[in-house]
Design a protein around this motif. Structure first.
Motif, short mmCIF file in Angstrom:
data_model
loop_
_atom_site.label_atom_id
_atom_site.label_comp_id
_atom_site.label_asym_id
_atom_site.label_seq_id
_atom_site.Cartn_x
_atom_site.Cartn_y
_atom_site.Cartn_z
N ASN A 14 -0.17 47.37 16.37
CA ASN A 14 -0.61 48.27 17.44
C ASN A 14 0.58 49.01 18.06
N ALA A 15 0.28 50.09 18.74
CA ALA A 15 1.27 50.81 19.54
C ALA A 15 0.79 50.86 20.98
N LEU A 25 -0.05 42.18 29.53
CA LEU A 25 0.17 41.03 30.40
C LEU A 25 -0.74 39.90 29.94
N VAL A 26 -0.14 38.78 29.52
CA VAL A 26 -0.89 37.57 29.15
C VAL A 26 -0.76 36.60 30.32
N TYR A 27 -1.83 36.41 31.05
CA TYR A 27 -1.79 35.80 32.39
C TYR A 27 -3.20 35.35 32.75
N PRO A 28 -3.44 34.40 33.63
CA PRO A 28 -2.51 33.63 34.47
C PRO A 28 -1.74 32.58 33.68
N ASP A 29 -0.76 32.00 34.36
CA ASP A 29 0.07 30.97 33.77
C ASP A 29 -0.78 29.82 33.25
N ARG A 30 -0.43 29.35 32.05
CA ARG A 30 -1.01 28.14 31.46
C ARG A 30 -2.52 28.22 31.24
N THR A 31 -3.03 29.41 30.94
CA THR A 31 -4.46 29.55 30.66
C THR A 31 -4.72 30.11 29.26
N ASN A 32 -3.65 30.43 28.52
CA ASN A 32 -3.80 31.00 27.18
C ASN A 32 -3.00 30.17 26.19
N GLU A 33 -3.47 30.14 24.92
CA GLU A 33 -2.74 29.37 23.92
C GLU A 33 -2.99 29.91 22.51
N TYR A 34 -2.02 29.67 21.65
CA TYR A 34 -2.07 30.08 20.23
C TYR A 34 -2.21 31.60 20.11
N PHE A 35 -1.13 32.31 20.43
CA PHE A 35 -1.10 33.77 20.36
C PHE A 35 -0.11 34.23 19.30
N VAL A 36 -0.47 35.30 18.60
CA VAL A 36 0.42 35.93 17.61
C VAL A 36 0.55 37.41 17.96
N PHE A 37 1.78 37.87 18.12
CA PHE A 37 2.09 39.30 18.26
C PHE A 37 2.97 39.67 17.08
N ARG A 38 2.47 40.53 16.19
CA ARG A 38 3.18 40.82 14.94
C ARG A 38 3.15 42.33 14.64
N GLY A 39 4.30 42.89 14.43
CA GLY A 39 4.38 44.28 13.97
C GLY A 39 3.86 45.30 14.94
N ASN A 40 4.04 45.07 16.23
CA ASN A 40 3.61 46.02 17.25
C ASN A 40 4.80 46.82 17.79
N VAL A 41 4.50 47.97 18.35
CA VAL A 41 5.50 48.77 19.04
C VAL A 41 5.15 48.82 20.52
N PHE A 42 6.09 48.41 21.35
CA PHE A 42 5.95 48.46 22.80
C PHE A 42 6.89 49.54 23.31
N THR A 47 7.31 52.32 32.15
CA THR A 47 7.11 50.94 32.61
C THR A 47 7.84 49.96 31.71
N ARG A 48 7.62 48.68 31.95
CA ARG A 48 8.16 47.64 31.09
C ARG A 48 7.16 47.33 29.98
N SER A 49 7.57 46.45 29.07
CA SER A 49 6.79 46.29 27.84
C SER A 49 5.76 45.17 27.92
N PHE A 60 5.96 35.57 18.21
CA PHE A 60 6.22 36.98 18.52
C PHE A 60 7.22 37.46 17.48
N GLU A 61 6.74 38.19 16.45
CA GLU A 61 7.62 38.51 15.33
C GLU A 61 7.44 39.95 14.85
N GLY A 62 8.55 40.53 14.41
CA GLY A 62 8.52 41.85 13.79
C GLY A 62 8.08 42.96 14.70
N ASN A 63 8.31 42.83 15.99
CA ASN A 63 7.91 43.85 16.95
C ASN A 63 9.09 44.72 17.36
N ILE A 64 8.78 45.90 17.89
CA ILE A 64 9.78 46.80 18.45
C ILE A 64 9.51 46.95 19.94
N ILE A 65 10.56 46.77 20.74
CA ILE A 65 10.49 47.02 22.18
C ILE A 65 11.51 48.10 22.50
N THR A 66 11.03 49.24 22.99
CA THR A 66 11.94 50.36 23.25
C THR A 66 11.42 51.21 24.41
#
Length: 305
Positions: A14-15, A25-42, A47-49, A60-66
């Motif tokens: 995704n872009a 934003l993955v939130y609130p604290d300690r309410t989410n589990e087993y997430f994969v972020f792969r090959g996205n552009v932020f 704003t921030r990413s 969290f792999e193979g992503n671009i933050i710019t």
């Protein structure tokens, strides 16, 4: 995008661009589990990413933050990776504006940075320090076993002291927590800000320093990684990057079969039980035999192949 109370979710290819407070934003604290972020552009622009707030098991792999930026109605240009059992690898973080990069400074008692492995990433050409680690007096308690391995930190903070990393503790008691974040076999081209003082990486690895403060920095290099500064491709022949890294871990016992005991299983991904996902393909032994990971048993230190 706000993600709440979710389990086994993949964001791939995704872009994300031009939000207000942050892109994801993955939130609130300690309410989410087993997430994969792969090959996205932020691509923040205004704003921030991404803010990952205390997620259990993250890849969290193979992503671009710019192009992150301290824009209007925004709390900063930083990105956050607060996780328990987190892997942050093969990412490129470059060309971001503002005063913060990756921040590890839990400011709530429910923000966790525990048993995290960050490896094979490149941080370069960012206006701020690439990584900031701050222990806040009376607040920070949730930093444990964070390890940076085989990363490149180059050309960051060019308008300041050319600090690639910044570490600070609010009091003597916080020094122990600060030492939970370790750096091994990274390229660090420039200074490390330690308690407000820019220091060379060689000093942080000297025998005099480690006798007083421990081995927080081990076998890191201060060198120019490549004259072209193009970290999207393999190093050219003769580059000092070649063979400068380290293996991720070692086996702890000889044997045969499909169960492999290792010193540190936290580097590896097993698919998180998500349909269609496959675990890491790894090379085992000097002969380069290849095996697929089906399950990572972190507590027992076992890879099931």
């Amino acid at each position: 995008m706000l993600v709440q109370y979710s389990k086994r979710v993949i964001f791939e290819g995704n872009a994300f661009s031009r939000a207000v407070h942050d892109l994801v934003l993955v939130y609130p604290d300690r309410t989410n589990e087993y997430f994969v972020f792969r090959g996205n552009v932020f691509h923040g622009v205004w704003t921030r990413s991404i803010l990952i707030d205390s997620v259990e098991h993250v890849l969290f792999e193979g992503n671009i933050i710019t192009s992150s930026y301290d824009g209007a109605r925004n709390a900063g240009s930083n990105h956050q990776f607060y996780a328990t059992h987190g892997i942050f690898r093969y990412n490129m973080v470059y060309g971001n504006w503002g005063v913060h990069g990756l921040t590890i400074e839990p400011y709530r008692d429910t923000l966790d940075f525990r048993r995290v492995r960050l490896y094979h990433n490149a941080y370069w050409d960012n206006s701020a320090v690439a990584v900031s680690v701050l222990v806040r007096s009376g607040v920070t308690t949730n930093m444990e076993d964070g390890l940076f391995v085989n990363n490149i930190f180059h050309g960051n903070d060019p308008y300041g002291d050319s600090r690639q990393l910044k570490l600070n503790s609010g009091d003597l008691g916080g020094s122990r927590l600060l030492s939970e974040i370790r750096f091994d076999h990274n390229v660090i081209t420039g200074k490390v800000g330690y308690a407000g003082v820019p220091l060379d990486v060689e000093r942080l690895q000297s025998s005099a320093w480690t006798r007083l403060r421990g081995e927080q920095f081990t076998k890191n290099f201060s060198l120019d990684p490549d004259g072209s500064y193009d970290f999207t491709r393999a190093p050219e022949a003769g580059s000092p990057l070649i063979d400068a890294g380290r293996p991720l871990t070692q086996t702890t016992a000889a044997g045969e079969g499909k169960v492999l005991p290792v010193a540190d299983p936290l580097f590896f991904y097993d698919g998180f039980g998500i349909e269609g996902e496959r675990g890491d393909l790894i090379a085992v032994g000097s002969a380069g035999r290849v095996a697929r990971i089906e399950k990572v048993d972190v507590e027992a230190g076992l890879l099931h192949l």
